[in-house]
Structure formats: C-alpha cells, structure tokens
Design an enzyme around this catalytic site. Structure first.
Site, PDB file in Angstrom:
ATOM      1  N   ASP A   1       9.420  10.236   0.207  1.00 15.96           N
ATOM      2  CA  ASP A   1       8.627   8.972   0.797  1.00 15.96           C
ATOM      3  C   ASP A   1       9.740   8.068   1.650  1.00 15.96           C
ATOM      4  OD1 ASP A   1       6.566   7.888   1.910  1.00 15.96           O
ATOM      5  OD2 ASP A   1       6.023   6.466   0.193  1.00 15.96           O
TER       6      ASP A   1
ATOM      7  N   LEU B   1       4.965 -10.674  -1.469  1.00 16.14           N
ATOM      8  CA  LEU B   1       5.888 -10.228  -0.532  1.00 16.14           C
ATOM      9  C   LEU B   1       5.361  -9.399   0.448  1.00 16.14           C
ATOM     10  CD1 LEU B   1       8.917 -10.037  -2.850  1.00 16.14           C
ATOM     11  CD2 LEU B   1       8.667 -11.752  -1.185  1.00 16.14           C
ATOM     12  N   GLY B   2       4.273  -8.438  -0.234  1.00 18.12           N
ATOM     13  CA  GLY B   2       3.720  -7.153   0.696  1.00 18.12           C
ATOM     14  C   GLY B   2       3.071  -6.467  -0.199  1.00 18.12           C
TER      15      GLY B   2
END
Length: 840
Positions: free
Chosen positions: A645, A526-527
C-alpha cells in the site's frame, strides 16, 4: 598631400584617445582608489558581476541612498551606508577615499558635508596605499596594503549574507547586529535587530527595540546548525566557531548556481530567501518566529508553550500554578506561574524531568562534568531552579548548564514542527509535587482543573455506585477478557514475528491514551485512513506522538492490527516510521507512533499553494529515501516484507522533509526464497495497484516496485495518478509520462513548480526509472536494488530499454491480457473473482 594625411592621422588619434578616456570614465570597476569616486552616474561592479555599489532611490522615495545590490536585480539591496542620513531629492553626492584612507560620502552644496564615513582611525592608517574593493560576495572592504581595515559585512545591514559573520565578543559583549528597515521601501533603521546573545550564551535573539522578541534554542556542540536553521539543500552549510574571544556564526553554499540571503524584515521576522541565478523570483524557504510559541516568554515565568494546529496553549509546569488565574482565563499569560509549594532546600526537593524542551533563557555554564555531578551542583545551590545535561562527546565542551531564578521562554516538544531541537530539562520542585511516574507529565492540560472540580463535587454515593458497576462488569466479563488476552499474548509469543525477546513495546492503558488526546478531541485529529483516525497526543515517555485508533467500522480488524504491530516492532530504518507502543483494551486497538510534524507527502505534493516548498532537491531526497526504505523491507530487514500500500499519503515527512514509510496494515511477509503469493482479497489504493494484482491476485516485490514507480512519477509531475484518469492529456499519468518521453518531450512532464530548480538530466533519469517500474510485466521491472543504483549513478549512464507501461489507454484489460500471453509461465493464472478492492 602627405602632410594632409598626417593631420588626419593626428586628429584621429586624439579623437580615439578622447573616446577611450571618456569610456573609461563611464566604465564600472570593482575598486576605488584615491582620486576616483562613485557618483550618480558611476557604480562599482564586483569582478564576477554579482553585486553593484552606487546610489539608488527605494520605491517611490524622494530620498537617495548609497548601497549595494544584486547586479541583476537592483530592487534587492543588501547594504545601505547612509541609513540614518538619507540624501534629499536632487542632492549631489559623491563617494571617495579621503586623505586619511576613510571612505567618505559627501553631499550638500559643493559636496562639502560629510554624510557618512567608515570612521577608521589609528594604527598608522594612511590613504596613499588604501583601496576600496567590492567583492563578489557583496562585501565592500577597505584595504591598507594587504590588511583589511574595514568591511561592510561588519556594518549595520538588514541582510545576513553567505560568508558574513554574526559575532559577539565573550569578554566585552560587543557584537554586530542585523537591523531591519523601517519599512519595505525605507532603509532607515527599524525597531528590530538580530544578533548573538551579548552575555556569551550560544544562542540568537531578535530584539524589538531593547526587549527580546524571539530567541533560538541554545546551540549545543555536537549538533549541526541544521537543527536551528533551515535545510535549504543546494549544498548549504552552517558554521559556529570561536576565534580569540569572538564567537561567531556564518553560513555558505557550494552550489554557485543559486543565491541565498537571510533578511530581518520590518515586522521582526527572519526570512530565508533563495533563488536560481537565472531566475528573477526569490522564494521564501524558512521563517522565524513561525508560531505563537516562538515569541519570547509568551507564557511568562515557569510557563511552557505548546503549539496546536490552530493556536498555542500556555500551561504551568508541574508544581506551579498561574500567578493570576483571572488573567490566564482572559488569555493574558505575561504574569507567568508561581510555585504551589515553596522549596525547602532540606532534602525534600526533587528534579522533574521534562523531555523535548526548549531550554530557558539566562543559562549558566558549569563546564564539562558527568550527569550526576551536574545534578549535585544544582541541588547544593538553593537558588538553582533547573539544570540540563547535553550528552556530547567532545571532552572540552560545556555539557552542564544551570538556571537560577525564574525560568522564562520555555517551549514543550520543541523538536515537533518548531525551529529548534528539544532536550531534557530538569526542574526543581517540592518532592510532594511529583507523582509515581517521576513527574514527567505536564500538569496544565486545559481541562484538568475543570475535571478536578467536577470530580470533587460528585457525591460519595455516586462514586461508590460507579465503582460497583465497574467491578461487577469486570467480574462477569473477566473470563471472556482473560481468554481474549491469552489468545493475543499467545499469538504474539508463538509466532516468529513477535517473540517475547523481539518486541519491546510499551503498552499503555486506555486512560493514558484518552488523557494524551483530550478524549480523542477533534482538534487533535491529524487525519483518517482505512484503518481509522489518527490523533496527535502527548505522552511523557516520548513527548508528542501520533496515536492511530482502529475504527470499529474499519474493514481491517484484529488481524491487520496485529500484523502492523508485529511487523513494525521488528523493523528499524531511518526511512520507516517508528512504532513506540500500543494499547489493547477490550475493543480498543491503538498504535502509538513517532510524531512527524510535516504530516504526509500528499498534503504538499498535490496542493497548489504548498507544493512550492517541495523544490527539486527536496523531492529527490524524498525519492531516494523512499527507495532506500523499500529496499530495506525487501532485502535487508530480518523479514522480507511486501508493503502492498505504498502511496503519497503513506509517506510521512519529518521536520527536515525526510521521508518515512508508514501504514503496514496491508503488508505481508515472504520467506527468504519466496518470490510470489496469491490472494482473492485484493487490497490497496486505486492508481497504485499493479495489473497482475488487479487481474490475477498475484503480489510480489515487483508489486511494491510498481507502486514506487507511480509515486516517483507523481513526485516529478506534481500530479495525482488516481485523479488523472480519462483527462484530455492521457488516460493515465503513466500514459502521459510515456507519450512525453517517447516523443522526446520528457521535460514537459515536470511539475512547473520545479522546472527552474531541477537538474534536467537527473529528473529525466527519474522519469525513465519510474517508467521502468510501471512496466506491465513484473519481470520487466527492476528490483529495488537496481532502482537505487540507477538513481544514484550518473544520469547519463545507460539503463534497460523501456517498453510501453501498464494502463496507458482505456483498454487496460486488453493490455494486461496481451502482456501476460507474451510473458513466461512463471506467473500462474488465478481465475478467482476479486471481490474486494479497497480504496484508502
């Protein structure tokens, strides 16, 4: 002289009367009575001016039709009367009310041929008191007194309009249908039709001629139609109801500034179109079928479909095999699957639970009963192939369904990215087909047949050698592994974050994870972020999941892994991603999350082609959701968490485009009364880090507020802050926002993709809140409580005065230094060199 003036007045009066009559003849009204007609030169226009009825020629066609269209857009026709009988070129035609009260379209020489009629008969219907009205909804009705005896919304159109009912009679099976045009510029009836299931099942079908082409999931009482239809925003609502023997579906919207229509286009797809009334552009917001898995019975009987990124995969249910392996190898799945072992109906049959399934077609309702009663009812009937139980609260509702014979049109993981809502399905199989886990997993993974062949062909000697090696390895490394495992368990049970009673996560073996991801196949990836790659996988306990694997090269290690594990396990909020389980096996550290089919916000927001799907309503929903998630972290969770983050790629979107904050590897926990902490190891993402963190290593709640401000401005503008530096417009996105707002040009900051759909007051308020959040001095920034209030309150209400934000010019260090000299001493100086700045 006086007589001459009298003649002048008389002639003037006659001329004026003639002009009035002439004007009235050409004027448009919304009604048609006996003696009046619609001709090539006269139309009906609804009272509010939304719709017009008259004659038109589609595209370059030589034929003409009688139809209804949007008054401001005569190219968008919603209903056609004479679809089967086009009028030839130069044909004279007239629409009028006949003596019997029917609307009649006449054509031919002298208008003597009946081309089309409403064809109403009986009930004492007479034309004297009849009237035809074009309503502002686009519905043409015929009234007899106060009774509506005919309406175009019951007719044969390709459009499902707001307020129009798609209905079926449960006793007779009679239904109205939406029929496609034969082509884009040809209104004649095409091959496709759309309507309710004539068998009375609460579901929709598209037919190609007389064969099913697409089928929705079964509607379940207790769930809204947003599970089955798109979330269009703009106060759109859906309704399913029963009236006498009619079941019907309808929809509408409360916001009168927009227009919505569902169209069955000539190729058999349903598309939802939406536009602002002031705009000429219709935007496609939704479509079915959207994937190969949504085509009816793609995988045949007892076959289930699962959609991958690029294609669909057909596989047989556990206990079944392809009817023709040769056909399946060629990609022909129409023959479906057959049982490996026949059912005995002697007590050796069991029910296999399949989660997140699109229920098969041809269901039989057994009424309202308990789960046990539903299961027994199916088990006692040898012809019953499966049952399902809808866990609903309405006592009068049907919650037990049975299926007999073949199970067709099955889709696995139906809630992940497909247009529907998956539920548990219990399929009857021979008891020997089920494994110890209850048979929840599908047996038709692409490689399993090949693996079985390879394993069977391996010699016994080789197997013994491999087992001996594994046992030997485990023996010599046992002490080291036990030590590591003991340390890990102790760290989880002795800290307040991971008490034995606090974390209830399933721990999976590495073998299960490898099987779920097809050995971390790149096709399932997916990434990838700073932590490592994320894969899509299937686990029977949850269905489709996202599996996050710690990279051996990652700068984040066991500490960050444990941090995320312990944090998310204790955090529960609708706008935070859910952690479902983990895997710890030697050097492998893996987290298992809920799967969110739309992936991350940045894939839409910063893509020129995809950002159109983020209208203003959707973007504001995301802004509010992220704000609520951060507020929960800062104030309402059992832990006070600073994310550190926050960015667009860490905002994941579910199927309804609702946001969920992810990636807690960098997060830190504060004490209840703690307001600030320091570090000499600055982590985060370029463009989202506040100045006090960059310059002095200080972080607090206001660090997340700063990151949220950057994210908010990115959502409004459609621009990425980290890619904006040193452009001709400004040194930073923050500076560009500041300059536009300061000069009274705030609307020029808005993403052109939402410039027409946005609420200008609300979007300016968002820009102001974003600028407040990115103030250089932390004390000038609002808390997340204040942010949520400012976003939800009247956008005209006053807010704190804005100052120049951080990073507005290339001399950013000077700005930060100046700001801190002017600030209070509540933030101490930290002169430790910042050695690490991790872009992620």
């Amino acid at each position: 002289m006086a007589g001459d003036m009298g003649w002048v007045y008389c002639i003037s009066f006659v001329l004026l009367a003639f002009l009035c009559i002439f004007c009235n003849l050409g004027a448009s009204t919304d009604s048609l009575r006996r003696g009046e007609s619609v001709t090539l030169n006269r139309t009906l226009v609804s009272t509010g001016g939304n719709f017009a009825l008259g004659f038109f020629r589609p595209g370059n066609s030589s034929s003409s039709f009688l139809g209804i269209w949007y008054n401001t857009d005569n190219n968008t026709v919603i209903w056609v009367a004479n679809r089967d009988s086009p009028l030839p070129q130069d044909s004279e035609a007239v629409l009028k009310l006949g003596d019997d009260g029917n609307l009649v379209l006449l054509g031919g020489r002298g208008n003597t041929n009946t081309i089309w009629s409403t064809n109403i008969s009986g009930g004492g219907f007479a034309g004297n008191s009849s009237v035809a009205l074009l309503l502002d909804s686009g519905d043409l009705i015929v009234k007899q007194g106060e009774s509506v005896v005919w309406e175009s919304f019951d007719g044969d159109s390709d459009a499902l309009m707001p307020g129009m009912r798609l209905k079926v009679n449960k006793k007779t099976g009679k239904r109205n249908l939406i029929r496609s045009w034969i082509g884009r510029d040809d209104p004649r009836p095409g091959k496709f039709s759309w309507g309710m299931d004539p068998k009375g099942s609460p579901q929709f079908l598209i037919w190609k001629e007389d064969k099913p082409y697409y089928r929705s999931n079964l509607y379940q009482d207790g769930f809204t139609y947003s599970r089955y239809f798109p979330t269009l925003g703009y106060s759109a609502y859906y309704s399913f109801a029963t009236e006498n023997d009619d079941e019907y579906f309808s929809y509408g919207y409360a916001d009168t500034s927009i227009q919505i229509r569902f169209i069955l286009i000539p190729d058999g797809h349903i598309q939802a179109f939406l536009r602002q009334k002031k705009s000429d552009n219709w935007l496609i917001r939704w479509q079915v079928p959207a994937t190969d898995c949504e085509f009816y019975a793609r995988c045949g009987a007892f076959g289930t479909c699962e959609q991958n990124d690029s294609d669909s995969v057909c596989c047989c249910l556990t206990g079944f095999k392809p009817k023709s392996q040769k056909d399946w190898d060629k990609g022909d799945y129409g023959g479906g699957c057959v049982r490996r072992k026949d059912l005995q109906c002697d007590g050796n049959d069991r029910f296999m639970r399949l989660p997140r399934m699109k229920w098969p077609d041809h269901s039989t309702s057994l009424g309202n009963m308990t789960f046990e009663e539903c299961e027994i009812a199916c088990s006692r009937n040898c012809s019953c192939s499966a049952f399902a139980y809808a866990n609903i609260s309405t006592d009068s509702s049907v919650n037990c369904l049975n299926w007999f014979g073949d199970l067709v049109d099955l889709t696995h993981n139906y809630s992940a990215g497909l247009n529907g809502f998956g539920q548990d399905l219990y399929v009857r199989v021979h008891a020997s087909e089920l494994d110890g886990s209850g048979g929840n997993e599908h047996s038709a993974r692409k490689n399993k047949g090949l693996v079985a062949i390879i394993v069977a062909s391996v010699s016994a000697f080789f197997l013994v050698a491999v087992l001996a090696y594994i046992l030997n390895r485990k023996y010599f490394r046992r002490k080291d592994w036990v030590s590591k495992k003991s340390t890990l368990v102790n760290s989880m049970s002795t800290t307040p974050l991971a008490g034995k009673d606090d974390i209830e996560l399933l721990q999976f073996s590495l073998f299960r994870i490898i099987d779920a991801t097809d050995n971390f196949d790149e096709a399932n990836k997916l990434g990838e972020g700073g932590f490592g790659p994320v894969y899509k996988g299937f686990l029977s306990e949850f269905g489709m999941v996202a599996i996050k694997r710690l990279s051996k090269r990652s700068s984040q290690g066991l500490e960050e892994f444990m941090n995320e594990l312990k944090l998310i396990a204790k955090l529960q909020h609708t706008n935070l991603v859910s952690l479902l389980g983990c895997c710890i096996d030697d050097e492998e550290k893996i987290l298992i999350y809920e799967y969110l089919p739309k992936r991350s916000l940045d894939t839409f927001l910063f893509d020129e082609f995809k950002k159109d799907s983020l209208d203003w309503s959707t973007r504001f929903q995301i802004i509010e959701g992220v704000a609520q998630g951060i507020l929960y972290l800062h104030k309402y969770s059992r832990l006070k968490v600073i994310h550190r983050d926050l960015k667009a790629s860490n905002i994941l979107l579910d199927e309804g485009m609702k946001p969920k904050i992810s990636d807690f590897g960098m997060a830190r926990i504060f004490g209840i009364d703690q307001t600030q902490a320091e570090t000499n190891h600055v982590v985060g993402t370029y463009g989202y880090i506040p100045p006090e963190y960059v310059m002095q290593g200080q972080f607090s709640e206001k660090s997340d507020v700063f990151s949220f401000g950057v994210l908010l401005l990115e959502i409004v503008s459609g621009q990425k802050n980290s890619n904006f530096f040193q452009t001709k417009l400004s040194f930073s996105l923050l500076g560009w926002a500041w300059e536009n707002w300061k000069e009274g040009r705030a609307l020029e900051f808005i993403d052109p993709a939402i410039s027409e759909s946005c609420d200008s007051l609300k979007v300016v308020r968002c820009i102001e809140v974003g600028l407040l959040c990115v103030q250089a001095i932390p004390t000038d920034r609002p808390t997340m409580t204040e942010v949520v209030l400012m976003l939800s309150n009247d956008p005209a209400a006053p807010i704190p005065a804005l100052k120049e934000p951080a990073f507005v010019s290339s001399n950013s260090n000077a700005i930060v230094s100046t700001s801190y000299r002017e600030s209070s001493d509540s933030y101490s100086r930290n002169n430790v060199t910042i050695s690490v700045l991790n872009p992620r």
